[in-house]
Enzyme design. Sequence first.
Site, PDB file in Angstrom:
ATOM      1  N   THR A  59       0.793  -1.231   0.000  1.00 31.36           N
ATOM      2  CA  THR A  59       0.000   0.000   0.000  1.00 31.36           C
ATOM      3  C   THR A  59       0.826   1.282   0.000  1.00 31.36           C
ATOM      4  O   THR A  59       0.257   2.375   0.042  1.00 31.36           O
ATOM      5  CB  THR A  59      -0.936   0.027   1.216  1.00 31.36           C
ATOM      6  OG1 THR A  59      -0.168  -0.071   2.422  1.00 31.36           O
ATOM      7  CG2 THR A  59      -1.927  -1.132   1.150  1.00 31.36           C
ATOM      8  N   TYR A 124       1.500   1.827  -8.333  1.00 32.39           N
ATOM      9  CA  TYR A 124       0.589   1.217  -7.366  1.00 32.39           C
ATOM     10  C   TYR A 124      -0.768   0.936  -8.011  1.00 32.39           C
ATOM     11  O   TYR A 124      -1.307  -0.172  -7.915  1.00 32.39           O
ATOM     12  CB  TYR A 124       0.420   2.140  -6.159  1.00 32.39           C
ATOM     13  CG  TYR A 124      -0.694   1.726  -5.229  1.00 32.39           C
ATOM     14  CD1 TYR A 124      -0.556   0.615  -4.409  1.00 32.39           C
ATOM     15  CD2 TYR A 124      -1.893   2.446  -5.176  1.00 32.39           C
ATOM     16  CE1 TYR A 124      -1.579   0.225  -3.555  1.00 32.39           C
ATOM     17  CE2 TYR A 124      -2.914   2.060  -4.333  1.00 32.39           C
ATOM     18  CZ  TYR A 124      -2.753   0.952  -3.522  1.00 32.39           C
ATOM     19  OH  TYR A 124      -3.775   0.573  -2.694  1.00 32.39           O
ATOM     20  N   LYS A 128      -2.591  -2.768  -8.709  1.00 26.07           N
ATOM     21  CA  LYS A 128      -3.920  -3.097  -8.176  1.00 26.07           C
ATOM     22  C   LYS A 128      -4.886  -3.461  -9.299  1.00 26.07           C
ATOM     23  O   LYS A 128      -5.743  -4.347  -9.141  1.00 26.07           O
ATOM     24  CB  LYS A 128      -4.464  -1.929  -7.358  1.00 26.07           C
ATOM     25  CG  LYS A 128      -3.701  -1.657  -6.078  1.00 26.07           C
ATOM     26  CD  LYS A 128      -3.772  -2.826  -5.106  1.00 26.07           C
ATOM     27  CE  LYS A 128      -5.140  -2.966  -4.476  1.00 26.07           C
ATOM     28  NZ  LYS A 128      -5.167  -4.053  -3.448  1.00 26.07           N
TER      29      LYS A 128
END
Length: 278
Positions: A59, A124, A128
């Site tokens: 994260t 990121y 995802k």
Amino acid sequence: MKIVVLGAKGRLGQALCGVLPAEVVVLGRDAADLTKGPELRKTLTELAPNVIVNAAGYTDVDGAESEPKIASAVNGLALRDIATVCKELDCTLIHFSTNYVFGGDTARATPYTEADKHGPINRYGRTKLDGEMFTRGHCGKHFILRTCGLFGGVGPRADFVTTMLAQAAQGRSIRVVNDQTCTPTSVLDLARAVLPLLDSNKFGLYHITNSGSCTWHEFAQAIFALKGVQAKLEPVTTAEYAAKALRPRYSVLDNTKWQEAGFAPLRPWRDALADVLK
């Protein structure tokens, strides 16, 4: 019903373990390393759960720019292994994704729906999105829940609320971007929203956040106002803040599909924030 929670030691994972009503098998990174596919598949297969809830993830948005292989392994490739096991066991997969799969539409000013074209602008978000693709491609019985700006609960890393209050307590000048609009979401509210999914067959992709929207600067203002804290808060632009990873200018998620499926909407983010600060 046996439920396996991956990422159980994180902020969302701990919130989930606190509300799930069935037999819960708690798996942190030490017991289920998402970068070790064969071992992960073996562990999950031996447990033979009815539901796997994946609350694990890389994260660190800025960190993903420096560690793309690790971020890809955890957020993307691991979902191929998890989803494949779910298909083999005929169990349900609940997987959490992010508003950062959007951002390429710089002129956007209305909430994104599940049907809108994705366009991540950082590593990121791309990892995802890969995870979403693997989930959909390998497991029919899935819920992909896109959410945003999680706060509250307990975790190994400080959330935005804790960070703001800590910096204010130190008397520091706090620079927060005022040109990124999203919806802060309570981990506790999100965890409770998972409960009706356990007995549902309305599989698919859903956006689920607290209601309303704000900039990160407005979120910080609300934190200090509700807590009665005087802080040296300075609004800055994204360009001035100069983070390593790009962030979407606007990434508010539309929750209409969630509600039309019969699931309860989450309350306004300010109400959730007020409860967290109590």
